[in-house]
Design a protein around this motif. Structure first.
Motif, PDB file in Angstrom:
ATOM      1  N   UNK A 155      12.714  23.023 -57.899  1.00 24.17           N
ATOM      2  CA  UNK A 155      11.686  23.510 -58.827  1.00 24.17           C
ATOM      3  C   UNK A 155      12.005  23.004 -60.236  1.00 24.17           C
ATOM      4  N   UNK A 156      11.556  21.820 -60.592  1.00 24.22           N
ATOM      5  CA  UNK A 156      11.872  21.244 -61.912  1.00 24.22           C
ATOM      6  C   UNK A 156      11.488  22.182 -63.058  1.00 24.22           C
ATOM      7  N   UNK A 157      12.385  22.329 -64.017  1.00 20.54           N
ATOM      8  CA  UNK A 157      12.148  23.168 -65.186  1.00 20.54           C
ATOM      9  C   UNK A 157      12.605  24.596 -65.038  1.00 20.54           C
ATOM     10  N   UNK A 158      13.072  24.974 -63.855  1.00 16.09           N
ATOM     11  CA  UNK A 158      13.431  26.374 -63.617  1.00 16.09           C
ATOM     12  C   UNK A 158      14.710  26.778 -64.350  1.00 16.09           C
ATOM     13  N   UNK A 159      15.614  25.832 -64.569  1.00 15.61           N
ATOM     14  CA  UNK A 159      16.888  26.163 -65.228  1.00 15.61           C
ATOM     15  C   UNK A 159      16.662  26.543 -66.684  1.00 15.61           C
ATOM     16  N   UNK A 160      15.788  25.826 -67.372  1.00 16.34           N
ATOM     17  CA  UNK A 160      15.485  26.164 -68.765  1.00 16.34           C
ATOM     18  C   UNK A 160      14.852  27.544 -68.842  1.00 16.34           C
ATOM     19  N   UNK A 161      13.931  27.830 -67.917  1.00 18.27           N
ATOM     20  CA  UNK A 161      13.286  29.145 -67.896  1.00 18.27           C
ATOM     21  C   UNK A 161      14.313  30.255 -67.655  1.00 18.27           C
ATOM     22  N   UNK A 162      15.206  30.043 -66.690  1.00 17.32           N
ATOM     23  CA  UNK A 162      16.215  31.064 -66.375  1.00 17.32           C
ATOM     24  C   UNK A 162      17.188  31.251 -67.529  1.00 17.32           C
ATOM     25  N   UNK A 163      17.563  30.159 -68.184  1.00 14.56           N
ATOM     26  CA  UNK A 163      18.497  30.247 -69.311  1.00 14.56           C
ATOM     27  C   UNK A 163      17.893  31.021 -70.467  1.00 14.56           C
ATOM     28  N   UNK A 164      16.639  30.715 -70.810  1.00 16.51           N
ATOM     29  CA  UNK A 164      15.972  31.415 -71.910  1.00 16.51           C
ATOM     30  C   UNK A 164      15.794  32.895 -71.584  1.00 16.51           C
TER      31      UNK A 164
END
Length: 294
Positions: free
Chosen positions: A151-160
């Motif tokens: 799921x591209x982009x999920x790491x940034x969402x989870x980090x924020x």
């Protein structure tokens, strides 16, 4: 006859040799008294202007020192997380589009073993805490790369989202709006045991490929009124993790207030890292469930 006054019978007025009364001496000159007063004033001003003693001078736990230790552990985690990310993605090619799960497994198992050692060790061990941060970073980097591949982009969402929860919890605790209580802690412990049992059962069902397990996330993929069970449980777990942070902050505050040895700052840093990683992984899983349903 004046010397028979009881006021003069105090030790300050007695002859230290136990003999006759000490002969009266004239008071010091005015210039000598003024110089002594000036020196004393300068000494007091110097004491007030000097920086307060820190953790190094007192060898006692302080909030500032614990913050530095926490940042140090997270620095180690970030470095090994980069290694875990690169290692996980190193096997992804056009012919073999599948990430390497070895960093996630090694980091998870190593972090779990070291966490148990740190928890049950009688005295805090700095090398154990640093080694835990290193293995935990390997796990975080591996699982982050795996979910980012799906799921591209999920790491940034989870980090924020993780930083937001930590920031809000810290702000509320610092302002005194939320505090740990005996009743809330008891409920938290009961919920933790229940969540641990559920996680172990779900893991067993997934490992043995039991049909009861609903999908990629096992029982978490089962829908209740159209809502994945994992999403419902995940919201409660995030609340539990936020309260766990409150307990961590409360323990640090209590340690500082009680004058705990400086080494216990590492214990506070370790507790915060365990909670933050748990919070991040749970948010990552919630987002993955939502993205998977979409």
């Amino acid at each position: 006859m004046a010397l028979n006054n009881p006021a003069f019978n105090t030790p300050a007025f007695q002859d230290p040799r136990g003999g006759a009364q000490t002969r009266y001496s004239p008071p010091p000159a005015a210039s000598t008294t003024a110089a002594a007063a000036a020196a004393e004033t300068a000494n007091i001003e110097g004491m007030y202007s000097a920086p307060s003693a820190g953790a190094v001078q007192t060898d006692r736990m302080t909030v500032e020192d614990t913050v530095f230790k926490t940042l140090g552990l997270f620095a180690v985690l970030i470095v090994t997380a980069v290694v875990g990310w690169i290692w996980t993605m190193s096997t992804v090619t056009v012919a073999n589009p599948s990430p390497n799960v070895l960093p996630m497994v090694i980091g998870g198992l190593g972090g779990f073993v070291l966490a148990m050692v740190a928890i049950f060790k009688k005295k805090p061990s700095v090398p154990v805490f640093i080694a835990y941060a290193a293995f935990e970073g390997l796990f975080v980097g591996g699982i982050s790369a795996f979910f980012e591949f799906l799921y591209p982009g999920i790491v940034v969402q989870a980090t924020l989202a993780t930083l937001s929860v930590v920031g809000v919890t810290l702000a509320l605790f610092a302002s005194g709006k939320i505090r740990a209580s005996a009743r809330a802690t008891k409920i938290f412990l009961i919920a933790m045991v229940g969540y641990l049992v559920f996680s172990l059962v779900n893991l067993g069902l997934m490992l043995f490929n039991v049909p009861l397990a609903g999908g990629a996330f096992g029982l978490r993929s089962i829908e209740i009124f159209g809502i994945p069970l994992g999403l419902i449980i995940g919201v409660f777990v995030v609340i539990m993790a936020a309260y766990s942070l409150v307990l961590d902050f409360d323990q640090i505050q209590r340690g500082v207030r009680n004058g705990a040895p400086r080494v216990y700052g590492w214990v506070g840093a370790f507790g915060i890292m365990v909670t933050v990683v748990w919070l991040y992984v749970e948010i990552l899983r919630i987002l993955a469930i939502l993205r998977g349903n979409n």
